[in-house]
Design a protein around this motif. Structure first.
Motif, PDB file in Angstrom:
ATOM      1  N   SER A 112     -52.428   1.858  18.647  1.00 47.15           N
ATOM      2  CA  SER A 112     -52.253   1.344  17.296  1.00 47.15           C
ATOM      3  C   SER A 112     -51.086   0.361  17.283  1.00 47.15           C
ATOM      4  CB  SER A 112     -51.940   2.498  16.339  1.00 47.15           C
ATOM      5  OG  SER A 112     -50.616   2.995  16.576  1.00 47.15           O
ATOM      6  N   LYS A 113     -50.821  -0.207  16.111  1.00 51.62           N
ATOM      7  CA  LYS A 113     -49.583  -0.952  15.933  1.00 51.62           C
ATOM      8  C   LYS A 113     -48.411   0.004  16.175  1.00 51.62           C
ATOM      9  CE  LYS A 113     -51.287  -4.114  12.341  1.00 51.62           C
ATOM     10  NZ  LYS A 113     -51.143  -4.525  10.923  1.00 51.62           N
ATOM     11  N   PRO A 114     -47.293  -0.468  16.718  1.00 43.97           N
ATOM     12  CA  PRO A 114     -46.138   0.417  16.942  1.00 43.97           C
ATOM     13  C   PRO A 114     -45.611   1.008  15.639  1.00 43.97           C
ATOM     14  CG  PRO A 114     -45.899  -1.636  18.162  1.00 43.97           C
ATOM     15  CD  PRO A 114     -47.055  -1.832  17.232  1.00 43.97           C
ATOM     16  N   TYR A 115     -45.281   2.302  15.681  1.00 44.02           N
ATOM     17  CA  TYR A 115     -44.718   2.978  14.514  1.00 44.02           C
ATOM     18  C   TYR A 115     -43.242   3.325  14.709  1.00 44.02           C
ATOM     19  CZ  TYR A 115     -45.148   7.378  17.128  1.00 44.02           C
ATOM     20  OH  TYR A 115     -45.029   8.366  18.089  1.00 44.02           O
ATOM     21  N   PRO A 224     -63.325   1.398  17.450  1.00 47.97           N
ATOM     22  CA  PRO A 224     -62.706   0.336  16.643  1.00 47.97           C
ATOM     23  C   PRO A 224     -62.422   0.725  15.198  1.00 47.97           C
ATOM     24  CG  PRO A 224     -65.034  -0.133  17.053  1.00 47.97           C
ATOM     25  CD  PRO A 224     -64.667   1.011  17.937  1.00 47.97           C
ATOM     26  N   ARG A 225     -63.263   1.564  14.589  1.00 48.24           N
ATOM     27  CA  ARG A 225     -63.031   1.942  13.193  1.00 48.24           C
ATOM     28  C   ARG A 225     -61.807   2.850  13.063  1.00 48.24           C
ATOM     29  NH1 ARG A 225     -66.790   5.132  11.136  1.00 48.24           N
ATOM     30  NH2 ARG A 225     -66.199   4.621   8.974  1.00 48.24           N
ATOM     31  N   LEU A 226     -61.651   3.776  13.985  1.00 46.50           N
ATOM     32  CA  LEU A 226     -60.471   4.635  13.969  1.00 46.50           C
ATOM     33  C   LEU A 226     -59.214   3.807  14.229  1.00 46.50           C
ATOM     34  CD1 LEU A 226     -59.044   7.356  13.844  1.00 46.50           C
ATOM     35  CD2 LEU A 226     -59.666   7.731  16.246  1.00 46.50           C
ATOM     36  N   LEU A 227     -59.297   2.880  15.164  1.00 42.55           N
ATOM     37  CA  LEU A 227     -58.147   2.034  15.474  1.00 42.55           C
ATOM     38  C   LEU A 227     -57.749   1.191  14.265  1.00 42.55           C
ATOM     39  CD1 LEU A 227     -56.139   1.084  17.609  1.00 42.55           C
ATOM     40  CD2 LEU A 227     -57.802  -0.655  18.299  1.00 42.55           C
ATOM     41  N   ALA A 228     -58.730   0.632  13.578  1.00 41.09           N
ATOM     42  CA  ALA A 228     -58.440  -0.189  12.401  1.00 41.09           C
ATOM     43  C   ALA A 228     -57.789   0.636  11.300  1.00 41.09           C
ATOM     44  CB  ALA A 228     -59.722  -0.838  11.894  1.00 41.09           C
ATOM     45  N   LYS A 229     -58.260   1.860  11.111  1.00 38.02           N
ATOM     46  CA  LYS A 229     -57.684   2.734  10.074  1.00 38.02           C
ATOM     47  C   LYS A 229     -56.256   3.128  10.437  1.00 38.02           C
ATOM     48  CE  LYS A 229     -58.817   6.830   7.265  1.00 38.02           C
ATOM     49  NZ  LYS A 229     -58.889   6.081   5.979  1.00 38.02           N
ATOM     50  N   LEU A 230     -56.013   3.396  11.726  1.00 35.07           N
ATOM     51  CA  LEU A 230     -54.660   3.704  12.172  1.00 35.07           C
ATOM     52  C   LEU A 230     -53.725   2.517  11.945  1.00 35.07           C
ATOM     53  CD1 LEU A 230     -55.408   5.620  15.491  1.00 35.07           C
ATOM     54  CD2 LEU A 230     -54.183   6.561  13.523  1.00 35.07           C
ATOM     55  N   ASN A 231     -54.184   1.322  12.285  1.00 37.63           N
ATOM     56  CA  ASN A 231     -53.358   0.130  12.108  1.00 37.63           C
ATOM     57  C   ASN A 231     -53.021  -0.102  10.642  1.00 37.63           C
ATOM     58  OD1 ASN A 231     -53.144  -0.535  14.810  1.00 37.63           O
ATOM     59  ND2 ASN A 231     -54.956  -1.836  14.810  1.00 37.63           N
ATOM     60  N   GLU A 232     -54.012   0.108   9.776  1.00 38.97           N
ATOM     61  CA  GLU A 232     -53.786  -0.029   8.339  1.00 38.97           C
ATOM     62  C   GLU A 232     -52.752   0.982   7.864  1.00 38.97           C
ATOM     63  OE1 GLU A 232     -56.376   0.028   4.165  1.00 38.97           O
ATOM     64  OE2 GLU A 232     -57.249   0.808   6.018  1.00 38.97           O
ATOM     65  N   TRP A 233     -52.853   2.209   8.356  1.00 38.82           N
ATOM     66  CA  TRP A 233     -51.922   3.270   7.962  1.00 38.82           C
ATOM     67  C   TRP A 233     -50.502   2.976   8.443  1.00 38.82           C
ATOM     68  CZ3 TRP A 233     -48.918   6.705  10.793  1.00 38.82           C
ATOM     69  CH2 TRP A 233     -48.299   7.714  10.048  1.00 38.82           C
ATOM     70  N   VAL A 234     -50.364   2.574   9.705  1.00 39.52           N
ATOM     71  CA  VAL A 234     -49.039   2.255  10.242  1.00 39.52           C
ATOM     72  C   VAL A 234     -48.407   1.119   9.448  1.00 39.52           C
ATOM     73  CG1 VAL A 234     -47.767   1.339  12.223  1.00 39.52           C
ATOM     74  CG2 VAL A 234     -49.503   3.101  12.574  1.00 39.52           C
ATOM     75  N   GLY A 235     -49.180   0.067   9.222  1.00 35.83           N
ATOM     76  CA  GLY A 235     -48.654  -1.078   8.486  1.00 35.83           C
ATOM     77  C   GLY A 235     -48.171  -0.699   7.092  1.00 35.83           C
ATOM     78  N   ALA A 236     -48.943   0.112   6.385  1.00 34.85           N
ATOM     79  CA  ALA A 236     -48.579   0.522   5.024  1.00 34.85           C
ATOM     80  C   ALA A 236     -47.314   1.370   5.013  1.00 34.85           C
ATOM     81  CB  ALA A 236     -49.742   1.294   4.395  1.00 34.85           C
ATOM     82  N   ASN A 237     -47.166   2.261   5.999  1.00 36.05           N
ATOM     83  CA  ASN A 237     -46.021   3.170   6.004  1.00 36.05           C
ATOM     84  C   ASN A 237     -44.769   2.560   6.628  1.00 36.05           C
ATOM     85  OD1 ASN A 237     -46.712   6.029   4.889  1.00 36.05           O
ATOM     86  ND2 ASN A 237     -48.558   5.320   5.939  1.00 36.05           N
ATOM     87  N   LEU A 238     -44.921   1.469   7.345  1.00 29.53           N
ATOM     88  CA  LEU A 238     -43.749   0.681   7.712  1.00 29.53           C
ATOM     89  C   LEU A 238     -43.257  -0.096   6.489  1.00 29.53           C
ATOM     90  CD1 LEU A 238     -44.732  -0.716  11.240  1.00 29.53           C
ATOM     91  CD2 LEU A 238     -42.871   0.890  10.737  1.00 29.53           C
ATOM     92  N   LYS A 239     -44.212  -0.640   5.749  1.00 30.18           N
ATOM     93  CA  LYS A 239     -43.860  -1.438   4.570  1.00 30.18           C
ATOM     94  C   LYS A 239     -43.217  -0.595   3.479  1.00 30.18           C
ATOM     95  CE  LYS A 239     -45.789  -4.905   1.425  1.00 30.18           C
ATOM     96  NZ  LYS A 239     -47.006  -5.676   1.048  1.00 30.18           N
TER      97      LYS A 239
END
Length: 261
Positions: A112-115, A224-239
Protein backbone atom coordinates in the motif's frame (compact mmCIF):
# COMPACT_ATOMS: atom_id res chain seq x y z
CA UNK A 1 -22.61 -31.72 -30.57
CA UNK A 2 -23.22 -28.06 -31.37
CA UNK A 3 -25.61 -27.83 -28.44
CA UNK A 4 -22.99 -29.42 -26.15
CA UNK A 5 -20.36 -26.92 -27.29
CA UNK A 6 -22.79 -24.04 -26.70
CA UNK A 7 -23.56 -25.22 -23.18
CA UNK A 8 -19.86 -25.73 -22.48
CA UNK A 9 -18.98 -22.25 -23.68
CA UNK A 10 -21.80 -20.71 -21.64
CA UNK A 11 -20.69 -22.59 -18.53
CA UNK A 12 -17.07 -21.53 -19.00
CA UNK A 13 -18.10 -17.91 -19.44
CA UNK A 14 -20.18 -18.06 -16.26
CA UNK A 15 -17.29 -19.54 -14.29
CA UNK A 16 -14.94 -16.92 -15.70
CA UNK A 17 -17.36 -14.15 -14.75
CA UNK A 18 -17.56 -15.42 -11.17
CA UNK A 19 -13.76 -15.73 -10.99
CA UNK A 20 -13.36 -12.20 -12.32
CA UNK A 21 -15.57 -10.74 -9.58
CA UNK A 22 -14.63 -12.98 -6.64
CA UNK A 23 -11.49 -11.65 -4.97
CA UNK A 24 -9.93 -11.22 -1.55
CA UNK A 25 -11.69 -7.95 -0.80
CA UNK A 26 -15.04 -9.63 -1.45
CA UNK A 27 -14.05 -12.51 0.83
CA UNK A 28 -13.04 -10.14 3.63
CA UNK A 29 -16.22 -8.06 3.44
CA UNK A 30 -18.43 -11.13 3.23
CA UNK A 31 -16.76 -12.66 6.30
CA UNK A 32 -16.89 -9.29 8.14
CA UNK A 33 -13.43 -10.20 9.39
CA UNK A 34 -9.87 -9.40 8.34
CA UNK A 35 -6.89 -11.59 9.19
CA UNK A 36 -3.90 -9.39 9.99
CA UNK A 37 -0.33 -10.67 10.30
CA UNK A 38 1.39 -8.78 13.13
CA UNK A 39 4.48 -9.39 15.25
CA UNK A 40 3.76 -8.90 18.98
CA UNK A 41 7.42 -9.04 20.01
CA UNK A 42 8.70 -5.78 18.50
CA UNK A 43 7.84 -2.89 20.85
CA UNK A 44 6.63 -0.26 20.40
CA UNK A 45 5.12 -1.44 17.09
CA UNK A 46 3.74 -4.71 18.43
CA UNK A 47 3.68 -6.07 21.99
CA UNK A 48 1.44 -7.53 24.68
CA UNK A 49 0.20 -5.22 27.43
CA UNK A 50 -0.14 -6.00 31.15
CA UNK A 51 -3.46 -7.73 30.44
CA UNK A 52 -1.82 -9.85 27.71
CA UNK A 53 -3.70 -7.98 25.00
CA UNK A 54 -2.07 -6.83 21.73
CA UNK A 55 -0.75 -3.27 21.88
CA UNK A 56 1.55 -0.95 19.94
CA UNK A 57 1.59 1.35 16.92
CA UNK A 58 0.94 -1.38 14.35
CA UNK A 59 -1.80 -2.85 16.53
CA UNK A 60 -3.55 0.53 16.77
CA UNK A 61 -3.13 1.02 13.02
CA UNK A 62 -4.72 -2.36 12.37
CA UNK A 63 -7.58 -1.62 14.79
CA UNK A 64 -8.23 1.72 13.09
CA UNK A 65 -8.44 0.04 9.70
CA UNK A 66 -10.80 -2.67 10.96
CA UNK A 67 -12.99 -0.06 12.66
CA UNK A 68 -13.18 2.10 9.54
CA UNK A 69 -14.10 -0.91 7.41
CA UNK A 70 -16.59 -2.34 9.92
CA UNK A 71 -14.64 -5.56 10.43
CA UNK A 72 -13.45 -7.77 13.24
CA UNK A 73 -9.74 -8.62 13.46
CA UNK A 74 -8.33 -12.10 13.52
CA UNK A 75 -4.70 -11.69 14.59
CA UNK A 76 -2.15 -13.89 12.86
CA UNK A 77 0.96 -13.73 15.10
CA UNK A 78 4.16 -13.63 13.07
CA UNK A 79 7.89 -13.06 13.05
CA UNK A 80 9.93 -11.10 10.55
CA UNK A 81 10.59 -14.19 8.47
CA UNK A 82 6.97 -15.40 8.27
CA UNK A 83 5.15 -12.16 7.47
CA UNK A 84 5.26 -12.48 3.67
CA UNK A 85 4.63 -16.27 3.58
CA UNK A 86 1.54 -15.66 5.72
CA UNK A 87 -0.19 -13.64 2.98
CA UNK A 88 1.19 -15.59 0.04
CA UNK A 89 -0.10 -18.89 1.45
CA UNK A 90 -3.50 -17.45 2.41
CA UNK A 91 -2.94 -17.68 6.15
CA UNK A 92 -3.44 -13.91 6.50
CA UNK A 93 -5.18 -11.28 4.39
CA UNK A 94 -2.76 -8.40 5.04
CA UNK A 95 0.46 -7.58 6.86
CA UNK A 96 0.70 -4.67 9.30
CA UNK A 97 4.00 -5.40 11.01
CA UNK A 98 6.84 -2.88 10.47
CA UNK A 99 7.03 -4.11 6.87
CA UNK A 100 9.60 -2.00 5.02
CA UNK A 101 9.10 -1.30 1.32
CA UNK A 102 12.00 -2.78 -0.65
CA UNK A 103 12.49 -3.70 -4.33
CA UNK A 104 13.13 -7.34 -3.38
CA UNK A 105 9.85 -7.64 -1.47
CA UNK A 106 7.95 -5.82 -4.21
CA UNK A 107 8.75 -8.74 -6.50
CA UNK A 108 6.65 -11.13 -4.38
CA UNK A 109 3.97 -8.97 -2.69
CA UNK A 110 2.20 -5.66 -3.26
CA UNK A 111 2.50 -2.66 -0.94
CA UNK A 112 0.00 0.00 0.00
CA UNK A 113 0.98 3.64 0.24
CA UNK A 114 3.35 4.09 3.23
CA UNK A 115 1.57 4.69 6.53
CA UNK A 116 4.70 5.20 8.72
CA UNK A 117 8.50 5.15 8.63
CA UNK A 118 11.28 3.08 10.17
CA UNK A 119 14.84 4.17 10.82
CA UNK A 120 17.26 1.26 10.40
CA UNK A 121 20.45 1.65 12.46
CA UNK A 122 23.53 -0.09 13.76
CA UNK A 123 23.36 -0.17 17.55
CA UNK A 124 25.85 -1.13 20.25
CA UNK A 125 26.65 -0.40 23.91
CA UNK A 126 27.30 3.28 24.58
CA UNK A 127 30.84 2.37 25.60
CA UNK A 128 31.61 0.88 22.16
CA UNK A 129 33.63 3.04 19.80
CA UNK A 130 31.64 2.57 16.59
CA UNK A 131 30.98 5.41 14.16
CA UNK A 132 30.74 3.83 10.71
CA UNK A 133 31.04 0.60 8.70
CA UNK A 134 34.82 0.44 9.04
CA UNK A 135 34.46 0.02 12.81
CA UNK A 136 32.51 -3.23 12.31
CA UNK A 137 35.43 -5.10 10.75
CA UNK A 138 36.05 -8.36 12.60
CA UNK A 139 32.84 -8.06 14.63
CA UNK A 140 29.65 -10.13 14.77
CA UNK A 141 26.61 -8.08 13.79
CA UNK A 142 23.31 -9.55 14.99
CA UNK A 143 20.11 -9.24 12.95
CA UNK A 144 16.62 -10.75 13.00
CA UNK A 145 16.19 -13.33 10.27
CA UNK A 146 14.17 -12.20 7.25
CA UNK A 147 14.36 -8.46 8.00
CA UNK A 148 15.69 -5.74 5.71
CA UNK A 149 18.79 -5.59 7.91
CA UNK A 150 19.40 -9.29 7.30
CA UNK A 151 19.14 -8.82 3.53
CA UNK A 152 21.22 -5.66 3.35
CA UNK A 153 24.02 -6.67 5.71
CA UNK A 154 24.34 -10.17 4.27
CA UNK A 155 25.18 -8.59 0.94
CA UNK A 156 27.98 -6.45 2.35
CA UNK A 157 29.41 -8.61 5.14
CA UNK A 158 32.25 -10.07 3.10
CA UNK A 159 33.30 -6.72 1.68
CA UNK A 160 33.13 -4.92 5.05
CA UNK A 161 34.77 -7.75 7.00
CA UNK A 162 32.07 -8.52 9.57
CA UNK A 163 29.94 -11.61 10.23
CA UNK A 164 26.15 -11.65 10.30
CA UNK A 165 24.57 -13.56 13.20
CA UNK A 166 20.84 -14.29 12.90
CA UNK A 167 18.07 -14.76 15.46
CA UNK A 168 14.60 -15.95 14.50
CA UNK A 169 12.68 -13.13 16.18
CA UNK A 170 13.19 -9.63 17.56
CA UNK A 171 12.55 -10.60 21.18
CA UNK A 172 15.43 -13.08 21.14
CA UNK A 173 17.69 -10.55 19.44
CA UNK A 174 16.87 -7.94 22.11
CA UNK A 175 17.63 -10.45 24.86
CA UNK A 176 20.93 -11.30 23.18
CA UNK A 177 21.92 -7.64 23.25
CA UNK A 178 20.84 -7.11 26.85
CA UNK A 179 22.72 -10.19 28.08
CA UNK A 180 25.90 -9.46 26.16
CA UNK A 181 25.54 -12.34 23.69
CA UNK A 182 25.33 -9.78 20.90
CA UNK A 183 28.03 -7.13 20.64
CA UNK A 184 26.46 -5.16 17.76
CA UNK A 185 22.97 -5.23 16.26
CA UNK A 186 21.42 -3.95 13.04
CA UNK A 187 17.76 -3.16 13.66
CA UNK A 188 15.32 -0.30 14.34
CA UNK A 189 15.91 2.53 16.80
CA UNK A 190 13.00 1.24 18.87
CA UNK A 191 14.64 -2.15 19.37
CA UNK A 192 18.00 -0.61 20.29
CA UNK A 193 16.11 1.33 22.96
CA UNK A 194 14.42 -1.91 24.03
CA UNK A 195 17.83 -3.45 24.68
CA UNK A 196 18.68 -0.55 27.00
CA UNK A 197 15.35 -0.88 28.79
CA UNK A 198 15.98 -4.56 29.39
CA UNK A 199 19.40 -3.87 30.96
CA UNK A 200 19.66 -0.21 32.08
CA UNK A 201 23.02 -0.84 33.76
CA UNK A 202 24.57 -1.40 30.31
CA UNK A 203 22.79 1.07 28.04
CA UNK A 204 22.90 0.81 24.25
CA UNK A 205 22.53 3.52 21.62
CA UNK A 206 22.21 3.87 17.84
CA UNK A 207 25.68 4.37 16.39
CA UNK A 208 24.85 5.28 12.78
CA UNK A 209 21.92 5.15 10.37
CA UNK A 210 21.79 2.41 7.76
CA UNK A 211 18.70 3.62 5.96
CA UNK A 212 15.27 5.18 6.41
CA UNK A 213 12.45 2.92 5.22
CA UNK A 214 8.82 3.53 4.41
CA UNK A 215 6.44 1.13 6.18
CA UNK A 216 3.41 -0.12 4.28
CA UNK A 217 0.62 -2.67 4.42
CA UNK A 218 1.58 -5.83 2.52
CA UNK A 219 -0.80 -8.04 0.52
CA UNK A 220 -0.39 -10.86 -1.96
CA UNK A 221 -0.09 -9.84 -5.59
CA UNK A 222 -3.09 -9.85 -7.89
CA UNK A 223 -5.61 -8.13 -5.58
CA UNK A 224 -6.07 -4.68 -7.20
CA UNK A 225 -9.39 -3.86 -5.50
CA UNK A 226 -8.03 -4.56 -2.03
CA UNK A 227 -4.89 -2.58 -2.82
CA UNK A 228 -6.93 0.39 -4.05
CA UNK A 229 -9.09 0.35 -0.91
CA UNK A 230 -5.99 0.20 1.30
CA UNK A 231 -4.42 3.13 -0.55
CA UNK A 232 -7.60 5.16 -0.17
CA UNK A 233 -7.70 4.37 3.55
CA UNK A 234 -4.03 5.24 4.14
CA UNK A 235 -4.37 8.50 2.24
CA UNK A 236 -7.48 9.56 4.19
CA UNK A 237 -5.94 8.76 7.59
CA UNK A 238 -2.70 10.54 6.81
CA UNK A 239 -4.72 13.58 5.79
CA UNK A 240 -6.96 13.57 8.87
CA UNK A 241 -3.97 13.10 11.19
CA UNK A 242 -4.99 9.78 12.77
CA UNK A 243 -1.97 7.83 11.53
CA UNK A 244 0.35 10.64 12.63
CA UNK A 245 -1.25 10.60 16.10
CA UNK A 246 -0.60 6.86 16.43
CA UNK A 247 3.02 7.27 15.31
CA UNK A 248 3.65 10.19 17.65
CA UNK A 249 2.14 8.33 20.61
CA UNK A 250 4.69 5.52 20.31
CA UNK A 251 7.73 7.18 18.69
CA UNK A 252 7.45 10.69 20.19
CA UNK A 253 7.90 12.33 16.78
CA UNK A 254 5.74 13.35 13.85
CA UNK A 255 5.71 11.52 10.55
CA UNK A 256 7.72 13.26 7.79
CA UNK A 257 5.86 16.26 6.40
CA UNK A 258 6.11 14.80 2.90
CA UNK A 259 3.88 11.91 3.99
CA UNK A 260 1.14 13.95 5.60
CA UNK A 261 0.84 16.85 3.12
Amino acid sequence: MALFRSVLVTTCLAVAAVAAHADLLDDIMKAKKIRISTDFAIPPAGMMDSNMQPSGSDVETAKLLAQDWGLQIEWVPTTGATRIPNVNTGKADIIISTLSVTPERAKVIDFSKPYAVLQSVVGAPKSASIKDWADLKGKNVTVTRGTTQDTELSGMASDKGFKVVRYDDDATMVTAGATGQAEVVATSVALVNAISSKNPQKPWEPKFVIRNFDLAVGIKQGEPRLLAKLNEWVGANLKNGKLNAIYKKYYHADLPAAMTN
